[in-house]
Enzyme design. Structure first.
Site, mmCIF file in Angstrom:
data_model
loop_
_atom_site.group_PDB
_atom_site.id
_atom_site.type_symbol
_atom_site.label_atom_id
_atom_site.label_comp_id
_atom_site.label_asym_id
_atom_site.label_seq_id
_atom_site.Cartn_x
_atom_site.Cartn_y
_atom_site.Cartn_z
ATOM 1 N N ILE A 183 0.834 -1.197 0.000
ATOM 2 C CA ILE A 183 0.000 0.000 0.000
ATOM 3 C C ILE A 183 0.870 1.249 0.000
ATOM 4 O O ILE A 183 0.688 2.163 -0.781
ATOM 5 C CB ILE A 183 -0.962 -0.008 1.206
ATOM 6 C CG1 ILE A 183 -2.025 -1.078 0.982
ATOM 7 C CG2 ILE A 183 -1.602 1.351 1.394
ATOM 8 C CD1 ILE A 183 -2.825 -1.395 2.218
ATOM 9 N N GLN A 210 1.507 4.102 -2.932
ATOM 10 C CA GLN A 210 1.143 5.473 -2.645
ATOM 11 C C GLN A 210 2.258 6.412 -3.072
ATOM 12 O O GLN A 210 2.019 7.435 -3.669
ATOM 13 C CB GLN A 210 0.904 5.615 -1.152
ATOM 14 C CG GLN A 210 -0.271 6.459 -0.856
ATOM 15 C CD GLN A 210 -0.797 6.164 0.517
ATOM 16 O OE1 GLN A 210 -0.117 5.565 1.344
ATOM 17 N NE2 GLN A 210 -1.993 6.587 0.789
ATOM 18 N N HIS A 262 -42.698 22.118 -30.641
ATOM 19 C CA HIS A 262 -41.996 22.787 -29.540
ATOM 20 C C HIS A 262 -40.603 23.259 -29.999
ATOM 21 O O HIS A 262 -40.264 24.434 -29.868
ATOM 22 C CB HIS A 262 -41.878 21.796 -28.372
ATOM 23 C CG HIS A 262 -41.154 22.325 -27.175
ATOM 24 N ND1 HIS A 262 -41.794 22.659 -26.005
ATOM 25 C CD2 HIS A 262 -39.840 22.589 -26.961
ATOM 26 C CE1 HIS A 262 -40.906 23.090 -25.134
ATOM 27 N NE2 HIS A 262 -39.709 23.053 -25.680
ATOM 28 N N GLU A 263 -39.861 22.349 -30.580
ATOM 29 C CA GLU A 263 -38.507 22.724 -31.015
ATOM 30 C C GLU A 263 -38.564 23.729 -32.161
ATOM 31 O O GLU A 263 -37.738 24.642 -32.238
ATOM 32 C CB GLU A 263 -37.702 21.488 -31.420
ATOM 33 C CG GLU A 263 -37.400 20.516 -30.280
ATOM 34 C CD GLU A 263 -36.706 21.162 -29.086
ATOM 35 O OE1 GLU A 263 -35.928 22.124 -29.270
ATOM 36 O OE2 GLU A 263 -36.961 20.714 -27.944
ATOM 37 N N HIS A 290 -38.834 27.174 -30.713
ATOM 38 C CA HIS A 290 -37.538 27.711 -30.270
ATOM 39 C C HIS A 290 -36.727 28.170 -31.482
ATOM 40 O O HIS A 290 -36.168 29.265 -31.504
ATOM 41 C CB HIS A 290 -36.703 26.622 -29.588
ATOM 42 C CG HIS A 290 -37.138 26.259 -28.203
ATOM 43 N ND1 HIS A 290 -37.319 27.177 -27.208
ATOM 44 C CD2 HIS A 290 -37.379 25.045 -27.639
ATOM 45 C CE1 HIS A 290 -37.674 26.547 -26.097
ATOM 46 N NE2 HIS A 290 -37.725 25.247 -26.331
ATOM 47 N N ASP A 300 -37.507 25.000 -19.733
ATOM 48 C CA ASP A 300 -37.463 26.264 -20.463
ATOM 49 C C ASP A 300 -37.975 27.399 -19.582
ATOM 50 O O ASP A 300 -37.402 28.481 -19.538
ATOM 51 C CB ASP A 300 -38.381 26.201 -21.695
ATOM 52 C CG ASP A 300 -37.867 25.228 -22.741
ATOM 53 O OD1 ASP A 300 -36.660 24.947 -22.733
ATOM 54 O OD2 ASP A 300 -38.684 24.771 -23.557
HETATM 55 ZN ZN ZN Z 1 -37.873 23.605 -24.989
#
Ligand code: ZN
Ligand code: ADP
Ligand code: MG
Length: 608
Positions: free
Chosen positions: A128, A132, A422-423, A426, A499
């Site tokens: 160990i 290290q 929807h898109e 935008h 949004d």
């Molecule tokens: Zn949207």
């Protein structure tokens, strides 16, 4: 290459514990009960509290242990130097005592075992510590060996096997070319990226395309997974990374592929309950290795993740993984090609229409489609048919698509329509509003991260300041999706919640941070940079209820105003909205040219 089993360290630990246990119980024979002095022993013998007495003795030596069991259940014990003496005493005072012959501990238990146990423990401690410090000790630890799998002969994957992903392949072509003709690049002093990170949801073909890069260039392909580096022993991960790169250097030119890099590459110091030392060390080692080999040394590191946002920024710095290739969920055309690849050796009946399958599998990844074709083949084989028919595909579709977690992936036609409008909403605002960048892509392919689609602008300008006008335009764009939904459908959906959140937060910033409202004034009411969800809990506001009410009403005023203006624009462009939405429903993903063509002869950037 030797492949040590994963839990070697764990086995060592278990071994040590078992050995210690043996040692302990081996001796505990003699150690049961409370030790008493000789006087106490004598006085107990004189009392009548005794239930029984056992004398344990090894015949070869005079010493022994007397264990007295009292009537109240307690044990008392005394070590005696001469058992014969004690027996004389007992015959007199408590003649019903028992004698138990104890076999002497075997040499193994007595001498060898402690040595072995100590050895194992020391070995663990050293290993160990050695790891290290990154010392040379690491080399003798075989559990520090890299688990990287090397594949050259069996890597026959070429770009042709990767369907769709056209842009992704183009991005990676340069790397293939470099691996094939490094001299060409070195001569003109070009710097080829050392690291490329492939980002995309699971099953979209990241591993496949990485293998194809190695296959095309005909170089060795080393692969390891980030989660393999995060082992229980501190330093093992780091040593594995070291080993992996050592191996790679010996085999250059080659491809090193690190899958699930987020397992090691998470932002440092962001772990739950403090940092994860092991992970950080592994990450540091990875960065050291990447900085360590020179430019154009012929090692190219490809990494894959589905979460680029949680990666430590240090990983993405120049000279490390400074290239990003987005590997997205395929669109209709991509799905058609993937289906073609995966039905190559599968005879199809006439009634199987791959175009239709492609159309109805929106949101399916390459892995899902591969699975779909495989299930179909199994179903055909079950019925002893030599070809797949439409019914096989239909049944498998239900199986693959409705499989517990994939449920959300099946997009109904109605949902598709809503998302398309929807898109489109935008996108139209992005295009029409002067302050916004032009649209680069519009997509209604589910992202696999909760979003039903996205509209991506092409950043043209890198402005230092945000203006009030631009921030308003941003709000309008955010509201565009919801507005389009409400114009076209009678109902509105919950799909616009993020949004709305974005619009609200922009409006709030305008008022409380940038002093853009006359009503509230040029005062900063919000000086925290980062906004954490839930931070408002227990966060004391530095302003009165009165001001808070004013801020809220101003936010509403800004949003209302933006909503009206945006709605007007979308109504004016209703025909464009329909055209974009139809195109999206058909193709699922459209680029800038296709999108702009929907505006026809309507001049662009006409003002609001
Ligand atoms: Zn949207
Ligand atoms: P990721 O690494 O992105 O999770 P994989 O590369 O492991 O995905 O893909 C899993 C399987 O899905 C591949 O072995 C392959 O059969 C299929 N697959 C995914 N994408 C494609 C693609 N674009 N073309 C052909 N097959 C694909
Ligand atoms: Mg993978």
């Amino acid at each position: 290459m030797e492949k040590p089993s994963k839990g070697t360290g764990l086995y060592f630990l278990i071994f040590a514990i078992v050995m210690l246990g043996l040692l302990y119980f081996g001796n505990s024979y003699f150690t049961q009960g409370e030790s008493i002095s000789n006087q106490e022993f004598v006085s107990i013998l004189d009392s009548d509290d005794i239930h029984s007495i056992t004398v344990s003795q090894n015949k070869e030596v005079p010493t022994g242990v007397v264990v007295v069991t009292l009537k109240n259940g307690q044990y008392k014990k005394i070590n005696v130097s001469d058992v014969n003496e004690t027996e004389k005493l007992l015959k007199e005072k408590f003649p019903s005592y028992k004698v138990e012959d104890v076999k002497r501990d075997s040499v193994f238990l007595q001498y060898l075992l402690p040595v072995i146990v100590m050895g194992v423990i020391l070995f663990l401690i050293f290993s160990i510590m050695g790891n290290q410090g990154g010392g040379a000790n690491a080399k003798m630890m075989n559990f520090g060996k890299s688990l990287a799998k090397l594949s050259t002969e069996d890597n026959k994957i070429r770009f042709d096997d990767v369907a769709g992903l056209k842009e992704e392949k183009e991005d990676l072509m340069e790397i293939v070319d470099f691996l094939k003709n490094p001299a060409k690049y070195i001569e003109v002093g070009a710097r080829i990226p050392k690291g490329v990170i492939l980002v995309g949801p699971p099953g979209t073909g990241k591993t496949l395309i990485a293998k194809a890069v190695a296959g095309e260039a005909n170089v060795p392909f080393f692969s390891a997974s980030g989660s393999e580096f995060v082992e229980m022993f501190v330093g093992v991960g780091a040593s594995r990374v070291r080993d992996l790169f050592e191996e790679a250097k010996k085999n250059a030119p080659c491809i090193v592929f690190i899958d699930e890099i987020d397992a090691v590459g998470r932002k440092r110091g962001s772990g739950m309950g403090g940092g994860h030392d092991e992970r950080e060390q592994t990450l540091n080692q990875l960065l050291i290795e990447m900085d360590g080999f020179g430019v154009n040394e012929g090692i190219i590191v490809l990494a894959a993740t589905n979460r680029v946002d949680i990666l430590d920024p240090a990983i993405l710095r120049p000279g490390r993984f400074d290239r990003k290739v987005m590997v997205g969920t395929p669109d209709v055309e991509g799905r058609r090609q993937i289906l073609k690849v995966h039905s190559k050796n599968k005879p199809l009946a006439d009634d199987v229409d791959l175009d239709e399958v492609a159309r109805t599998t929106a949101g399916f990844t390459g892995a899902d489609l591969e699975n779909l074709m495989n299930e179909s083949a199994i179903s055909a084989a079950k019925e002893n048919r030599k070809f797949i028919n439409a019914n096989d595909v239909k049944e498998s579709f239900l199986k693959v698509g409705v499989g517990t977690e994939k449920k959300s992936k099946i997009v109904s036609d109605k949902e598709k329509r809503i998302t398309a409008y929807h898109e489109a909403g935008h996108a139209i605002l992005f295009h029409v509003l002067e302050d916004m960048d032009p649209v680069y892509t519009v997509s209604i392919i589910p992202t696999g991260m909760g979003a039903a689609g996205y509209t991506m602008p092409l950043p043209e300008s890198d402005e230092m300041f945000n203006t009030k006008g631009k921030m308003k335009h941003e709000i309008m764009v955010s509201l565009g999706g919801r507005i389009a939904e409400s114009i076209v459908f009678d109902d509105i959906t919950t799909g616009a919640s993020s949004d709305i959140k974005k619009a609200t937060s922009t409006a709030k910033k305008m008022i409380t941070r940038y002093g853009m409202s006359d009503e509230v004034g040029v005062i900063c009411y919000d000086d925290d940079e980062e906004v954490f969800i839930g931070r408002d809990f227990g966060h004391t506001r530095s302003y009165s209820e009165n001001v808070a009410a004013k801020i809220d009403s101003e936010i509403k005023a800004i949003i209302d105003e933006c909503y009206k203006e945006a709605e007007k624009i979308i109504i004016e462009h209703r025909d464009v909205l329909d055209r974009v939405a139809e195109l999206l429903i058909e193709k699922e993903k459209i680029g800038r040219e296709e999108f702009e063509a929907c505006f026809g002869n309507i001049s662009q950037n006409e003002s609001m």
